[in-house]
Motif scaffolding. Sequence first.
Motif, PDB file in Angstrom:
ATOM      1  N   GLU A 258       0.846  -1.203   0.000  1.00 43.20           N
ATOM      2  CA  GLU A 258       0.000   0.000   0.000  1.00 43.20           C
ATOM      3  C   GLU A 258       0.878   1.247   0.000  1.00 43.20           C
ATOM      4  O   GLU A 258       1.911   1.282   0.664  1.00 43.20           O
TER       5      GLU A 258
ATOM      6  N   LYS B 166     -14.660 -10.938   2.865  1.00 42.42           N
ATOM      7  CA  LYS B 166     -13.638 -11.430   3.803  1.00 42.42           C
ATOM      8  C   LYS B 166     -14.134 -12.626   4.610  1.00 42.42           C
ATOM      9  O   LYS B 166     -13.390 -13.564   4.884  1.00 42.42           O
TER      10      LYS B 166
ATOM     11  N   GLU C 260     -11.843 -15.269  -1.669  1.00 47.40           N
ATOM     12  CA  GLU C 260     -11.355 -13.970  -2.173  1.00 47.40           C
ATOM     13  C   GLU C 260     -10.493 -14.172  -3.426  1.00 47.40           C
ATOM     14  O   GLU C 260     -10.609 -13.421  -4.401  1.00 47.40           O
TER      15      GLU C 260
ATOM     16  N   SER D 134      -0.066  -9.841  -7.039  1.00 44.04           N
ATOM     17  CA  SER D 134      -0.803  -9.429  -5.839  1.00 44.04           C
ATOM     18  C   SER D 134      -1.590 -10.599  -5.264  1.00 44.04           C
ATOM     19  O   SER D 134      -1.713 -10.723  -4.039  1.00 44.04           O
TER      20      SER D 134
ATOM     21  N   TYR E  99      -0.881 -11.428  -1.551  1.00 50.75           N
ATOM     22  CA  TYR E  99      -1.928 -11.159  -0.554  1.00 50.75           C
ATOM     23  C   TYR E  99      -2.661 -12.437  -0.140  1.00 50.75           C
ATOM     24  O   TYR E  99      -2.827 -12.702   1.044  1.00 50.75           O
ATOM     25  N   GLN E 100      -3.158 -13.204  -1.136  1.00 52.64           N
ATOM     26  CA  GLN E 100      -3.932 -14.390  -0.768  1.00 52.64           C
ATOM     27  C   GLN E 100      -3.004 -15.575  -0.472  1.00 52.64           C
ATOM     28  O   GLN E 100      -3.354 -16.464   0.297  1.00 52.64           O
TER      29      GLN E 100
ATOM     30  N   GLY F 229      -1.963 -14.422   3.054  1.00 53.23           N
ATOM     31  CA  GLY F 229      -3.274 -14.991   3.404  1.00 53.23           C
ATOM     32  C   GLY F 229      -3.232 -16.467   3.732  1.00 53.23           C
ATOM     33  O   GLY F 229      -4.198 -17.026   4.243  1.00 53.23           O
TER      34      GLY F 229
ATOM     35  N   ARG G 231     -10.262  -3.063   3.242  1.00 52.63           N
ATOM     36  CA  ARG G 231     -10.129  -4.351   3.902  1.00 52.63           C
ATOM     37  C   ARG G 231      -8.671  -4.788   4.072  1.00 52.63           C
ATOM     38  O   ARG G 231      -8.315  -5.419   5.073  1.00 52.63           O
ATOM     39  N   PHE G 232      -7.781  -4.453   3.117  1.00 54.33           N
ATOM     40  CA  PHE G 232      -6.397  -4.908   3.206  1.00 54.33           C
ATOM     41  C   PHE G 232      -5.514  -3.899   3.951  1.00 54.33           C
ATOM     42  O   PHE G 232      -4.628  -4.287   4.699  1.00 54.33           O
ATOM     43  N   GLU G 233      -5.788  -2.605   3.763  1.00 51.63           N
ATOM     44  CA  GLU G 233      -5.012  -1.598   4.501  1.00 51.63           C
ATOM     45  C   GLU G 233      -5.191  -1.772   6.008  1.00 51.63           C
ATOM     46  O   GLU G 233      -4.298  -1.451   6.790  1.00 51.63           O
TER      47      GLU G 233
ATOM     48  N   GLU H 154      -5.279  -4.433   7.728  1.00 50.75           N
ATOM     49  CA  GLU H 154      -4.557  -5.575   8.314  1.00 50.75           C
ATOM     50  C   GLU H 154      -3.378  -5.078   9.162  1.00 50.75           C
ATOM     51  O   GLU H 154      -2.871  -3.974   8.973  1.00 50.75           O
TER      52      GLU H 154
ATOM     53  N   HIS I   2       1.590  -6.798   6.415  1.00 44.17           N
ATOM     54  CA  HIS I   2       2.230  -5.986   5.377  1.00 44.17           C
ATOM     55  C   HIS I   2       3.713  -6.333   5.247  1.00 44.17           C
ATOM     56  O   HIS I   2       4.275  -6.251   4.142  1.00 44.17           O
TER      57      HIS I   2
END
Length: 234
Positions: A18, A66, A73, A107, A111-112, A116, A167-169, A171, A176
């Motif tokens: 981000e 989520k 997702e 990504s 992310y996932q 994730g 939703r991701f920011e 976390e 991160h």
Amino acid sequence: MTAGDTGGGSFITFEGGEGAGKSTQIRRLAAHLRAQSGRPVLTTREPGGSAKAEAIREALLSGTAKRYGPFAEALLFSAARIDHLDTLIRPALARGEIVLCDRFTDSTRAYQGAAGGLDPAVLASLEQVVVGQTRPDLTLILDCDPELGLARARARQAAGADEGPDRFEAEALAFHARLRAAFLAIAADEPARCAVVNAALPADAVEAAIRAVVADRLPRLFPNASETVGGHAA
Ligand code: Z5A
């Protein structure tokens, strides 16, 4: 991953955490390439970029999806990507255009997958089904300390240029930090496709570094290359 089939076009993706500056640098590189390449340049983003994919984006970033977990997702990001590829990216590449995309498959891996907890082998199979041969010619990984990127995103929100954290920011910082490590690992695994750019530098310095990478990796985009030095007009 082998080099993909991007038709007559060129496909460049931007990745990173981000607030790394992807949107800022896509705008700047697009202007540079429009002036230097003589080719149309399409800028787009994921999730989103097409009408159906933008509708899925809303469900993903609002946090509505989520509760179904990271695999659901990943499927939604993939569904959005299929429409984006079919309706926007592949047609533009087939017309010989340069496509600059803010986030793509890396990504999902970061992310996932890495952050994730999804099995990388499952994600690799999904990626193959979704993108096929439409792989980026070049991926620019904008790298900076996640605390710096999140501070930039917060400053933008405080200035009213953005809504609150998505939703991701939202976390934790450890999430991160895993993302940053994941992007750097992708770059180390695929050095022919990826280039890491120091995104902690001022925006002008990041822009200059990106121009230099693009000129070096994709010289075909600069038909008047003898008139440029280090990515800048001589
Ligand atoms: N996601 C996923 O989980 N799986 C997937 O498969 C895909 C995506 C495709 C999309 O969010 C979210 O979806 C994302 C991953 C997830 N997670 N989140 N959140 P998005 O599109 O809304 O946000 P983003 O991609 O993270 O971008 P961003 O936060 O808008 O950041 P950015 O584009 O990298 O940065 P920017 O907008 O260019 O700059 C941020 C601020 O910093 C702005 O005020 C700039 O003026 C400033 N800035 C930029 N560069 C600099 C420098 N160099 N110095 C100082 N200040 C700067």
